[in-house]
Design a protein around this motif. Structure first.
Motif: not given
Lengths: 226, 260
Positions: A11-13, A15-16, A184-185, A187-192
């Motif tokens: 699922s995360i793959g 989303k990336i 959102s993109a 956040q998905t890439l872990g940039l928050n």
């Protein structure tokens, strides 16, 4: 399954892939918008036709066409795969549900907004892109070179009221899609992070509104002032 | 005097409650009266009163999950009027009081809805999918030996605080219930980031995130679409930053772990 297929079918793959293709498609929007600003040149379409001839014949751009197509294909493919997974995760709906009390409408309706954009895209390509490939356009001589007169096709299309309405509605859908999608993109890439996330969100909102206003201005300009 | 305080006037309510005999039963909403309810009662105490009356009239009492009734165990659930744990933010159902409702209100009560949370009975759901995700990697392997001194492992206060914030997750499942996609990302992210931030968790860091996420997908939870309804409904305030951290952990693990 190898680690690679496992990663990109998780699922995360997926989303990336959604986030990277989404941001890539955002970069396409910028190029497309800047190029199309030639439509506002009051020169009978000469600058626009030179630009569209360049886009249709430059080898780098021709290669990028396929990269862009791949971007759309992966974005849509993973959206469908994720949506199917997400629907299956809640087979029985709530009798009473108030998601509006805990989330934004646009964030919950990315699939619907994306579908509107896809329908628009198909009509848009059929009307403007396809004729440049099949020779369905009038020709015009510019600086000794015969080029497609795409400007005339644009000017005529944007005189049709329902076409203008379709464009404006689609750009509103795109704006809402981007308002959630852009930030959102990241956040998905872990940039928050508190340092830069407010800036990303602010830029995302401004980007969504400015880009979509720019695109919507074109049919409105031709319909109202030409 | 309670009788003179208008805020403490007993309330009469109409409940629409999901009744389902077992996981094979289709289930449906049934209507019950909740009468003479004190505004000082918790939501679960109100259900206790309703159940007492149902038992007297020979109706099977409503099954619902509960344990500590102090807001710390994560056992109570309930989707109340379209929101997990009811209308108040940052609270579990046991800490929701009837004064948040008005006399004459109709309250709809449903179980958590998610494929990986099958209904046991009525409002009680099986959340063992969460247990299996924890079993897949949500632990630190114990190094048996002498008990280390309390401050032998230096951890900066800022990191300890963040790890503790993540550790406050009580695994109630409200995030899954609230999410449009029935995604368990907030739960998994709290468990993964809590351990990823602490030195004790570093040993299994990469394998942990890979295994826990593989189990999360296997259980059938949906994918995160960054809607944020989970964090908005979380009774202990787990933040979306944990999901970003989970994504980072996943990317780093997939790029560098030895698990091919």
């Amino acid at each position: 399954m190898s680690w690679f297929t496992k990663t990109f079918s998780s699922s995360i793959g997926r989303k990336i892939v959604m986030s990277i293709t989404g941001l890539f498609l955002c970069s396409f929007l910028v190029v497309h918008l800047i190029g199309n600003l030639q439509l506002f040149n009051n020169d009978g379409g000469q600058a626009f036709n030179v630009y569209s001839h360049f886009m249709g014949h430059n080898p780098v751009i021709r290669v990028m066409e396929f990269v862009l197509l791949a971007g759309f294909v992966f974005h849509i493919w993973d959206a469908v795969a994720l949506t199917r997974r997400n629907k299956a995760a809640r087979p029985i709906a709530y009798a009473v549900n108030h998601p509006e009390q805990n989330s934004n409408w646009s964030s919950r309706n990315m699939g619907l907004l994306g579908t509107v954009i896809l329908v628009f895209l198909i009509i848009h390509l059929y009307n403007f892109f396809l004729p440049t490939k099949t020779g369905g356009l009038d020709k015009v001589m510019i600086d000794g070179v015969m080029v497609d007169n795409l400007y005339i096709r644009v000017a005529e299309s944007f005189k049709i009221w329902w076409y203008v309405v379709l464009y404006v509605i689609s750009m509103i859908a795109l704006a809402y899609h981007l308002m959630h999608g852009f930030q959102s993109a990241f956040q998905t890439l872990g940039l928050n992070h508190k340092k830069y996330t407010p800036a990303i969100k602010g830029f995302g909102y401004a980007f969504s509104i400015i880009v979509c206003l720019g695109f919507a201005a074109m049919p409105l300009y031709f319909f109202l002032f030409k | 005097m309670a009788g003179n305080n208008p805020n403490l006037k007993p309330m009469n309510l109409t409940l629409r409650v999901w009744r389902q005999k077992n996981n094979h039963d289709a289930g449906k909403l049934e209507t019950y009266k909740a009468e003479n309810i004190s505004p000082e009662m918790s939501f679960l105490e109100m259900l206790d009163v309703v159940n007492e009356n149902l038992a007297h009239t020979g109706v099977d009492p409503i099954a619902f999950d509960h344990d500590c009734r102090e807001g710390i165990c994560g056992m109570c659930s309930l989707f109340i009027n379209g929101r997990p744990h009811g209308p108040e933010t940052g609270t579990t159902t046991c800490q929701l009081h009837m004064r948040k409702f008005k006399d004459g209100d109709t309250i709809t009560i449903e179980p958590w809805r998610a494929q990986p949370f099958p209904v046991h009975k009525d409002l009680s759901v099986d959340r063992s999918a969460f247990d299996r995700i924890i079993q897949a990697g949500g632990y630190v392997s114990v190094n048996t030996g002498g008990v280390p001194d309390a401050n032998a492992i230096p951890i900066p206060k800022s990191i300890a605080d963040k790890a503790f914030d993540a550790a406050t997750c009580i695994a109630c499942g409200a995030c899954v219930a609230a999410c449009k996609n029935a995604s368990a990302m907030l739960f998994v992210s709290a468990k993964v980031s809590q351990l990823a931030m602490l030195p004790q968790g570093k040993v299994e860091r990469k394998t942990r995130v890979e295994n826990m996420l593989a189990q999360m997908d296997k259980e059938g939870f949906g994918a995160c679409t960054n809607i944020g309804s989970c964090a908005a409904e979380c009774p202990v305030g787990i933040s979306l930053e944990n999901i970003a951290m989970l994504n980072r952990e996943f990317i780093a693990a997939k790029a560098t772990s030895d698990n091919v």
